[in-house]
Write a protein that holds these residues in place. Structure first.
Motif, PDB file in Angstrom:
ATOM      1  N   SER A   1       0.840  -1.205   0.000  1.00 32.62           N
ATOM      2  CA  SER A   1       0.000   0.000   0.000  1.00 32.62           C
ATOM      3  C   SER A   1       0.870   1.246   0.000  1.00 32.62           C
ATOM      4  O   SER A   1       2.104   1.166   0.054  1.00 32.62           O
ATOM      5  CB  SER A   1      -0.866   0.008   1.267  1.00 32.62           C
ATOM      6  OG  SER A   1      -0.045   0.236   2.408  1.00 32.62           O
ATOM      7  N   TYR A   2       0.200   2.399  -0.014  1.00 35.27           N
ATOM      8  CA  TYR A   2       0.912   3.642   0.289  1.00 35.27           C
ATOM      9  C   TYR A   2       1.378   3.546   1.746  1.00 35.27           C
ATOM     10  O   TYR A   2       0.853   2.746   2.523  1.00 35.27           O
ATOM     11  CB  TYR A   2      -0.030   4.840   0.146  1.00 35.27           C
ATOM     12  CG  TYR A   2      -0.438   5.192  -1.268  1.00 35.27           C
ATOM     13  CD1 TYR A   2       0.513   5.469  -2.242  1.00 35.27           C
ATOM     14  CD2 TYR A   2      -1.795   5.285  -1.613  1.00 35.27           C
ATOM     15  CE1 TYR A   2       0.127   5.819  -3.535  1.00 35.27           C
ATOM     16  CE2 TYR A   2      -2.188   5.631  -2.895  1.00 35.27           C
ATOM     17  CZ  TYR A   2      -1.217   5.891  -3.848  1.00 35.27           C
ATOM     18  OH  TYR A   2      -1.601   6.242  -5.126  1.00 35.27           O
ATOM     19  N   ASP A   3       2.343   4.373   2.120  1.00 33.93           N
ATOM     20  CA  ASP A   3       2.834   4.411   3.499  1.00 33.93           C
ATOM     21  C   ASP A   3       1.824   5.193   4.339  1.00 33.93           C
ATOM     22  O   ASP A   3       1.921   6.409   4.479  1.00 33.93           O
ATOM     23  CB  ASP A   3       4.222   5.081   3.527  1.00 33.93           C
ATOM     24  CG  ASP A   3       4.883   4.964   4.890  1.00 33.93           C
ATOM     25  OD1 ASP A   3       4.280   4.385   5.813  1.00 33.93           O
ATOM     26  OD2 ASP A   3       6.023   5.452   5.030  1.00 33.93           O
ATOM     27  N   ASP A   4       0.838   4.510   4.884  1.00 37.20           N
ATOM     28  CA  ASP A   4      -0.285   5.193   5.546  1.00 37.20           C
ATOM     29  C   ASP A   4      -0.941   4.269   6.578  1.00 37.20           C
ATOM     30  O   ASP A   4      -2.081   3.858   6.425  1.00 37.20           O
ATOM     31  CB  ASP A   4      -1.315   5.643   4.491  1.00 37.20           C
ATOM     32  CG  ASP A   4      -2.547   6.295   5.100  1.00 37.20           C
ATOM     33  OD1 ASP A   4      -2.420   6.941   6.158  1.00 37.20           O
ATOM     34  OD2 ASP A   4      -3.637   6.142   4.521  1.00 37.20           O
ATOM     35  N   ARG A   5      -0.201   3.955   7.631  1.00 38.50           N
ATOM     36  CA  ARG A   5      -0.766   3.067   8.653  1.00 38.50           C
ATOM     37  C   ARG A   5      -1.929   3.730   9.386  1.00 38.50           C
ATOM     38  O   ARG A   5      -2.908   3.080   9.713  1.00 38.50           O
ATOM     39  CB  ARG A   5       0.312   2.653   9.653  1.00 38.50           C
ATOM     40  CG  ARG A   5       0.884   1.281   9.321  1.00 38.50           C
ATOM     41  CD  ARG A   5       1.841   0.801  10.367  1.00 38.50           C
ATOM     42  NE  ARG A   5       3.173   1.313  10.124  1.00 38.50           N
ATOM     43  CZ  ARG A   5       4.264   0.841  10.691  1.00 38.50           C
ATOM     44  NH1 ARG A   5       4.178  -0.154  11.537  1.00 38.50           N
ATOM     45  NH2 ARG A   5       5.436   1.344  10.411  1.00 38.50           N
ATOM     46  N   GLN A   6      -1.808   5.027   9.637  1.00 38.00           N
ATOM     47  CA  GLN A   6      -2.852   5.717  10.392  1.00 38.00           C
ATOM     48  C   GLN A   6      -4.184   5.720   9.631  1.00 38.00           C
ATOM     49  O   GLN A   6      -5.253   5.635  10.216  1.00 38.00           O
ATOM     50  CB  GLN A   6      -2.422   7.155  10.696  1.00 38.00           C
ATOM     51  CG  GLN A   6      -3.285   7.820  11.751  1.00 38.00           C
ATOM     52  CD  GLN A   6      -2.719   9.152  12.217  1.00 38.00           C
ATOM     53  OE1 GLN A   6      -1.607   9.513  11.851  1.00 38.00           O
ATOM     54  NE2 GLN A   6      -3.472   9.874  13.010  1.00 38.00           N
TER      55      GLN A   6
ATOM     56  N   GLY B   1      -6.130  -0.889  -1.068  1.00 36.00           N
ATOM     57  CA  GLY B   1      -6.825   0.362  -0.760  1.00 36.00           C
ATOM     58  C   GLY B   1      -6.730   1.456  -1.811  1.00 36.00           C
ATOM     59  O   GLY B   1      -7.037   1.256  -2.985  1.00 36.00           O
ATOM     60  N   ALA B   2      -6.271   2.624  -1.358  1.00 35.26           N
ATOM     61  CA  ALA B   2      -6.212   3.787  -2.242  1.00 35.26           C
ATOM     62  C   ALA B   2      -5.267   3.559  -3.420  1.00 35.26           C
ATOM     63  O   ALA B   2      -5.527   4.017  -4.532  1.00 35.26           O
ATOM     64  CB  ALA B   2      -5.769   5.019  -1.460  1.00 35.26           C
TER      65      ALA B   2
ATOM     66  N   MET C   1      -4.623   3.179  -9.021  1.00 36.32           N
ATOM     67  CA  MET C   1      -4.031   2.424 -10.133  1.00 36.32           C
ATOM     68  C   MET C   1      -5.082   2.135 -11.205  1.00 36.32           C
ATOM     69  O   MET C   1      -4.802   2.213 -12.404  1.00 36.32           O
ATOM     70  CB  MET C   1      -3.457   1.125  -9.560  1.00 36.32           C
ATOM     71  CG  MET C   1      -3.030   0.079 -10.538  1.00 36.32           C
ATOM     72  SD  MET C   1      -2.483  -1.440  -9.694  1.00 36.32           S
ATOM     73  CE  MET C   1      -4.054  -2.314  -9.505  1.00 36.32           C
ATOM     74  N   MET C   2      -6.306   1.784 -10.774  1.00 38.01           N
ATOM     75  CA  MET C   2      -7.362   1.466 -11.730  1.00 38.01           C
ATOM     76  C   MET C   2      -7.913   2.716 -12.407  1.00 38.01           C
ATOM     77  O   MET C   2      -8.475   2.650 -13.495  1.00 38.01           O
ATOM     78  CB  MET C   2      -8.501   0.710 -11.038  1.00 38.01           C
ATOM     79  CG  MET C   2      -8.119  -0.652 -10.455  1.00 38.01           C
ATOM     80  SD  MET C   2      -7.194  -1.759 -11.561  1.00 38.01           S
ATOM     81  CE  MET C   2      -8.305  -1.885 -12.956  1.00 38.01           C
TER      82      MET C   2
ATOM     83  N   ARG D   1      -5.929   6.380   2.041  1.00 34.46           N
ATOM     84  CA  ARG D   1      -5.744   7.765   1.583  1.00 34.46           C
ATOM     85  C   ARG D   1      -4.694   7.806   0.487  1.00 34.46           C
ATOM     86  O   ARG D   1      -3.659   7.150   0.590  1.00 34.46           O
ATOM     87  CB  ARG D   1      -5.316   8.643   2.763  1.00 34.46           C
ATOM     88  CG  ARG D   1      -6.314   8.632   3.902  1.00 34.46           C
ATOM     89  CD  ARG D   1      -5.893   9.493   5.061  1.00 34.46           C
ATOM     90  NE  ARG D   1      -4.697   9.005   5.740  1.00 34.46           N
ATOM     91  CZ  ARG D   1      -4.269   9.462   6.919  1.00 34.46           C
ATOM     92  NH1 ARG D   1      -4.933  10.412   7.537  1.00 34.46           N
ATOM     93  NH2 ARG D   1      -3.179   8.973   7.469  1.00 34.46           N
ATOM     94  N   SER D   2      -4.981   8.559  -0.550  1.00 34.27           N
ATOM     95  CA  SER D   2      -4.041   8.677  -1.673  1.00 34.27           C
ATOM     96  C   SER D   2      -2.818   9.484  -1.261  1.00 34.27           C
ATOM     97  O   SER D   2      -2.923  10.458  -0.515  1.00 34.27           O
ATOM     98  CB  SER D   2      -4.718   9.354  -2.863  1.00 34.27           C
ATOM     99  OG  SER D   2      -5.763   8.554  -3.349  1.00 34.27           O
ATOM    100  N   VAL D   3      -1.657   9.058  -1.753  1.00 35.70           N
ATOM    101  CA  VAL D   3      -0.404   9.765  -1.489  1.00 35.70           C
ATOM    102  C   VAL D   3       0.256  10.039  -2.837  1.00 35.70           C
ATOM    103  O   VAL D   3       0.508   9.119  -3.604  1.00 35.70           O
ATOM    104  CB  VAL D   3       0.547   8.916  -0.605  1.00 35.70           C
ATOM    105  CG1 VAL D   3       1.848   9.665  -0.367  1.00 35.70           C
ATOM    106  CG2 VAL D   3      -0.126   8.547   0.714  1.00 35.70           C
ATOM    107  N   LYS D   4       0.522  11.296  -3.121  1.00 38.40           N
ATOM    108  CA  LYS D   4       1.174  11.634  -4.391  1.00 38.40           C
ATOM    109  C   LYS D   4       2.651  11.290  -4.304  1.00 38.40           C
ATOM    110  O   LYS D   4       3.352  11.720  -3.382  1.00 38.40           O
ATOM    111  CB  LYS D   4       0.989  13.124  -4.698  1.00 38.40           C
ATOM    112  CG  LYS D   4      -0.415  13.463  -5.145  1.00 38.40           C
ATOM    113  CD  LYS D   4      -0.479  14.828  -5.781  1.00 38.40           C
ATOM    114  CE  LYS D   4      -1.873  15.071  -6.355  1.00 38.40           C
ATOM    115  NZ  LYS D   4      -1.964  16.393  -7.011  1.00 38.40           N
TER     116      LYS D   4
END
Length: 247
Positions: free
Chosen positions: A66-71, A114-115, A120-121, A76-79
């Motif tokens: 995933s994105y680096d977003d444990r919280q 997740g995000a 990606m899709m 949540r999307s990360v650019k």
């Protein structure tokens, strides 16, 4: 029609004292386990425990980066720059791959979480980056992505990278007419037990789902995503497994 349709589930999402999912109940019912890599959920001990469970039940394993977003649980999307994302994915895939190898297991595919999966899709450029990243890993891995009306284009793109795809459908999610999923924020986006079983039955018999507008949408799927994060979900997985056995 889809006699070889496999069941996949996101697992290994507990973390420290925080417990998520009913992994030990779901693992015996599925064919493929998408295992958290630590960046949205999971930790080293949970990873070993989940892989050991997969080995016990002879379940195929995939990395679920995933994105680096444990919280935010990776929702949540990360650019990110393409190279940054490539390195982030390699790091996570290698963690599951290395621990699996130490337990006598082989990692066989990657399914973004997740995000990252949704982005990606929705973005051809991001999908290209993910495909290139998985294809350039040190050993062949398949990429799991959403079965949609854009599957022929996705297959063509993957062919350029000599990358094998696994197309997945969702048992309990409502679809839009292009084969994408209706947002979770929309009413009726998650199907109840009866509606989910009807959707699976239609997919098995006709290779189609019914969209939010009532139209039939043709989908060719290799695997079916099911959820096992609560007792009701486990009951649904058991019912779907029985449906597959009865065919």
């Amino acid at each position: 029609m889809h006699t070889l349709l496999k069941l996949n589930c996101d697992l290994g999402e507990s973390f420290g004292a925080w417990h998520m999912g009913l992994d030990s109940e779901v693992m015996p019912l599925i064919d493929q386990a998408n295992i958290a890599c630590g960046f949205h959920a999971g930790d080293p001990t949970v990873l070993v425990r989940t892989l050991t469970l997969a080995k016990q039940h002879q379940v195929e394993i995939g990395a679920h980066p995933s994105y680096d977003d444990r919280q935010g649980f990776g929702r949540r999307s990360v650019k990110m720059q393409a190279e940054e994302l490539k390195h982030l994915l390699w790091y996570q895939i290698a963690a599951v791959d290395g621990v699996a190898k130490s337990l006598g297991l082989e990692l066989s595919y990657v399914k973004p979480h997740g995000a990252l999966y949704n982005d990606m899709m929705a973005s051809p450029a991001l999908l290209d980056t993910v495909m290139r990243t998985v294809a350039s890993y040190h050993k062949p891995l398949k990429l799991m992505l959403l079965a949609s009306t854009f599957a022929p284009e996705h297959r063509q793109l993957a062919k350029g990278y000599q990358l094998e795809l696994l197309f997945e459908a969702f048992a309990d999610r409502r679809y839009k007419t292009d084969g994408s999923l209706t947002p979770r924020s929309q009413a009726g986006s998650v199907l109840g037990h009866h509606s989910a079983l009807e959707q699976v039955q239609l997919l098995l018999q006709n290779g189609a789902v019914v969209s939010d507008t009532g139209e039939k949408v043709a989908l060719v799927a290799d695997t079916l995503c099911v959820h096992g994060d609560n007792p009701e979900a486990v009951v649904l997985v058991k019912s779907i497994r029985q449906l597959l056995r009865d065919r």
